[in-house]
Design a protein around this motif. Structure first.
Motif, short mmCIF file in Angstrom:
data_model
loop_
_atom_site.label_atom_id
_atom_site.label_comp_id
_atom_site.label_asym_id
_atom_site.label_seq_id
_atom_site.Cartn_x
_atom_site.Cartn_y
_atom_site.Cartn_z
N THR A 103 0.85 -1.19 0.00
CA THR A 103 0.00 0.00 0.00
C THR A 103 0.89 1.24 0.00
N LEU A 104 0.50 2.20 -0.83
CA LEU A 104 1.28 3.42 -1.01
C LEU A 104 0.37 4.62 -0.87
N SER A 105 0.88 5.65 -0.21
CA SER A 105 0.10 6.86 0.07
C SER A 105 0.48 7.99 -0.87
N ASP A 106 -0.53 8.55 -1.52
CA ASP A 106 -0.34 9.70 -2.41
C ASP A 106 -0.85 10.98 -1.73
N HIS A 107 -0.92 10.97 -0.40
CA HIS A 107 -1.52 12.10 0.32
C HIS A 107 -0.67 13.37 0.23
N ARG A 108 0.64 13.24 0.10
CA ARG A 108 1.53 14.39 0.20
C ARG A 108 1.29 15.42 -0.90
N ASP A 109 1.39 14.99 -2.16
CA ASP A 109 1.22 15.99 -3.23
C ASP A 109 0.48 15.46 -4.46
N LEU A 110 -0.22 14.34 -4.30
CA LEU A 110 -0.99 13.74 -5.40
C LEU A 110 -0.13 13.48 -6.64
N SER A 111 1.13 13.13 -6.43
CA SER A 111 2.05 12.85 -7.53
C SER A 111 1.53 11.76 -8.44
N PHE A 112 1.07 10.66 -7.86
CA PHE A 112 0.53 9.56 -8.65
C PHE A 112 -0.77 9.99 -9.33
N GLY A 113 -1.68 10.55 -8.56
CA GLY A 113 -3.00 10.93 -9.09
C GLY A 113 -2.92 11.88 -10.26
N LYS A 114 -2.03 12.84 -10.20
CA LYS A 114 -1.87 13.80 -11.30
C LYS A 114 -1.20 13.14 -12.50
N ALA A 115 -0.20 12.27 -12.27
CA ALA A 115 0.51 11.62 -13.36
C ALA A 115 -0.36 10.60 -14.09
N TYR A 116 -1.29 9.96 -13.37
CA TYR A 116 -2.11 8.90 -13.94
C TYR A 116 -3.56 9.34 -14.19
N GLY A 117 -3.85 10.62 -13.97
CA GLY A 117 -5.18 11.15 -14.27
C GLY A 117 -6.28 10.62 -13.38
N THR A 118 -5.95 10.35 -12.10
CA THR A 118 -6.95 9.82 -11.18
C THR A 118 -7.28 10.76 -10.01
N ALA A 119 -6.62 11.90 -9.91
CA ALA A 119 -6.86 12.82 -8.79
C ALA A 119 -8.21 13.52 -9.00
N ILE A 120 -9.10 13.38 -8.02
CA ILE A 120 -10.41 14.03 -8.08
C ILE A 120 -10.28 15.42 -7.47
#
Length: 165
Positions: A103-120
């Motif tokens: 399990t990995l947390s993207d809470h800090r700066d939404l790095s994953f969410g922004k790179a993969y188009g999943t940040a709401i």
């Protein structure tokens, strides 16, 4: 592609990816607060399961399902990414007996969410999605779940991960 959360439209930040794209790098946190990037798992197939929060029913079921599948897949690392704090992820994994998924947390700066188009944008959560990335960092499978509260297609994702080897 339009995505809804509880049937209300939401805005996804970042570029939506497709099979054939090179997987973008990201910087997230492991349960011990160490940084984790895509390169840390290079050489393995990655099944990346994206959930809003492991503390909800569908996310719990999704993470457990991929944890079970991980034990039967050779050379496949299963990563679950959410914006839950690393401490909450660690506690949830211990309580759920989940040992085959990182399990990995993207809470800090939404790095994953922004790179993969999943940040709401409206909720600062990640939309439900599944990505399979082969050992040379090519995306071989993508599913953005249209309604965030619905399950992904587990069988297709697991088949794609097995085929990416």
């Amino acid at each position: 592609m339009s995505v809804t959360f509880k049937e209300k439209p939401v805005t996804l930040v970042g570029t939506q990816l497709k099979a054939g794209d090179t997987a973008p790098d990201f910087k997230v946190l492991a349960n011990d607060l160490s940084e984790v990037t895509l390169a840390d798992s290079k050489g393995s197939v990655r099944l990346i399961s994206v959930v809003p929060s492991v503390d909800t029913g569908v996310c719990d079921a999704q993470t457990r399902k991929f944890n079970e599948a991980a034990s039967k897949l050779d050379n496949v690392k299963v990563l679950t990414v959410s914006v839950d704090l690393p401490f909450a992820q660690k506690r949830w994994c211990a309580a759920a007996g989940v040992e085959n998924v990182q399990t990995l947390s993207d809470h800090r700066d939404l790095s994953f969410g922004k790179a993969y188009g999943t940040a709401i944008e409206e909720l600062r959560l990640l939309a439900r999605a599944v990505f399979v990335v082969d050992s040379s960092d090519k995306i071989t499978y993508v599913e953005y779940v249209n309604e965030v509260t619905n399950h992904p297609d587990y069988d297709k994702a697991i088949e794609a991960a097995a085929a990416a080897n």
